[in-house]
Design an enzyme around this catalytic site. Structure first.
Site, mmCIF file in Angstrom:
data_model
loop_
_atom_site.group_PDB
_atom_site.id
_atom_site.type_symbol
_atom_site.label_atom_id
_atom_site.label_comp_id
_atom_site.label_asym_id
_atom_site.label_seq_id
_atom_site.Cartn_x
_atom_site.Cartn_y
_atom_site.Cartn_z
ATOM 1 N N LYS A 53 0.812 -1.213 0.000
ATOM 2 C CA LYS A 53 0.000 0.000 0.000
ATOM 3 C C LYS A 53 0.850 1.269 0.000
ATOM 4 C CE LYS A 53 -4.019 0.194 1.841
ATOM 5 N NZ LYS A 53 -4.805 -0.067 0.617
ATOM 6 N N ALA A 55 4.044 1.657 -1.073
ATOM 7 C CA ALA A 55 4.732 1.794 -2.356
ATOM 8 C C ALA A 55 3.758 2.175 -3.461
ATOM 9 C CB ALA A 55 5.449 0.488 -2.697
ATOM 10 N N GLY A 232 -15.728 2.553 -4.235
ATOM 11 C CA GLY A 232 -15.483 1.748 -5.427
ATOM 12 C C GLY A 232 -16.000 2.413 -6.682
ATOM 13 N N SER A 233 -16.755 1.677 -7.471
ATOM 14 C CA SER A 233 -17.261 2.199 -8.735
ATOM 15 C C SER A 233 -18.278 3.314 -8.553
ATOM 16 C CB SER A 233 -17.888 1.060 -9.550
ATOM 17 O OG SER A 233 -18.988 0.499 -8.855
ATOM 18 N N THR A 258 -7.048 -4.371 -8.374
ATOM 19 C CA THR A 258 -5.917 -4.376 -7.447
ATOM 20 C C THR A 258 -5.197 -3.032 -7.467
ATOM 21 O OG1 THR A 258 -5.593 -6.743 -7.839
ATOM 22 C CG2 THR A 258 -3.781 -5.541 -6.808
ATOM 23 N N ASP A 262 -5.337 2.455 -3.563
ATOM 24 C CA ASP A 262 -4.060 3.115 -3.315
ATOM 25 C C ASP A 262 -3.799 4.198 -4.362
ATOM 26 O OD1 ASP A 262 -3.622 1.401 -1.183
ATOM 27 O OD2 ASP A 262 -2.560 -0.064 -2.426
ATOM 28 N N THR A 292 -6.912 3.176 -13.649
ATOM 29 C CA THR A 292 -6.051 2.042 -13.319
ATOM 30 C C THR A 292 -6.744 0.700 -13.439
ATOM 31 O OG1 THR A 292 -6.512 1.953 -10.925
ATOM 32 C CG2 THR A 292 -4.859 3.539 -11.659
#
Length: 312
Positions: A53, A55, A232-233, A258, A262, A292
């Protein structure tokens, strides 16, 4: 690839953001669907890629245009170089890492299904070394917007809050037990629905019967200066002294979620460091995170610098 120096005072450059958090090597299996308890499934692909998380958020902040310092802990193994490769290539300041010869670099075992949903198991490894003493040793470089998460020891997070010489963005994921003052130092506190309820309970209020907006309001009433609840969405709820605003996400065809949360946090911090309001920063972060999920992986899915417009 040689690891960066570990002397905390050897490199001192001004940065917009200091991220203090975990580094992992992600081992990801794609599967037709996520397995149930006791079930064995045949996977489709297996990949090794940088993660963790801390990084992830550091790279996202850098890709979103900020200058970033990353304080973390890795092992003395080959996995460390793999886990740090994209951060190093992106120019993130890695001069203040701790390298623990007794522990392996952290590892995340990830399964991703055909709809882009995932489940994740994290083995902390060297991340457990980033405790209060290690962070205090590096306190002179904790500057700019300070970004924290829950994948390092709680006393490491607390020490980072105490050392912070700027705004604290606390992504309490996973939710770990922190002193009340450390949670209330967040501006903003970034949580999802489940994390928001757990954090509210940690602050002493039962979240039973509260919807998402109710949890956000209750966190503010407990004394948190500002809250961003990611949905989320569906986007995010953003609440600060100016009020509470729903920030929509962007409709995309998801491949792999995934690291999307972050990505949101890192992009949010980058825009806060650039002087945007919390709502403006969250709107950009929602677009950045949505981008992403259209590609597989965590850090590997993050857009290049300038690829996501600052304008909605």
């Amino acid at each position: 690839m040689p690891l960066p120096a570990t002397d905390p005072l050897e490199h001192r450059v001004s940065v917009d953001i200091t991220v203090i958090g975990s580094t992992n090597l992600d081992i990801t299996a794609t599967v037709p669907r996520l397995p149930g308890p006791g079930e064995t499934l045949l996977g489709e692909t297996l990949t090794h890629s940088p993660g963790g998380k801390g990084a992830n958020q550091a790279l996202a902040a850098s890709r979103a245009g900020a200058s970033v310092r990353f304080v973390s802990a890795v092992g003395s193994d080959a996995a460390a170089s793999q886990a740090l490769a994209l951060l190093e290539a992106d120019g993130v300041d890695l001069g203040h890492l701790l390298r623990d010869p007794a522990l392996p670099t952290g590892t995340a075992l990830i399964a991703v299904d055909a709809q882009g949903e995932n489940n994740i198991i994290v083995i902390p490894g060297a991340n457990a070394s980033l405790d209060g003493a290690a962070v205090t040793l590096r306190q002179d470089v904790v500057e700019g917007v300070v970004v924290l998460q829950g994948e390092i020891p709680a006393d490491g997070v607390d020490a980072a809050v105490a050392a912070a010489r700027g705004r604290v963005v606390l992504n309490l994921a996973p939710v770990i037990e922190l002193p009340r003052a450390a949670v209330l130092a967040a501006d903003p506190l970034v949580v999802n629905e489940h994390e928001g309820e757990l954090t509210l309970a940690q602050l002493g209020q039962d979240p039973a019967g509260l919807d998402e907006a109710g949890v956000v309001a209750a966190l503010r009433e407990q004394g948190v200066a500002s809250v961003v609840m990611t949905l989320g969405s569906r986007g995010a709820l953003v609440s600060d002294a100016a009020g509470t605003v729903e920030v929509p996400s962007v409709s995309v065809s998801a491949v792999d979620a995934t690291g999307a949360g972050d990505a949101f946090v890192g992009a949010l911090a980058a825009r806060l460091a650039a002087g945007e309001t919390l709502v403006e920063a969250a709107r950009f972060a929602a677009r950045f995170a949505a981008d992403t999920v259209t590609r597989p992986g965590a850090q590997a899915s993050y857009p290049a610098k300038g690829a996501v417009s600052f304008e909605a």
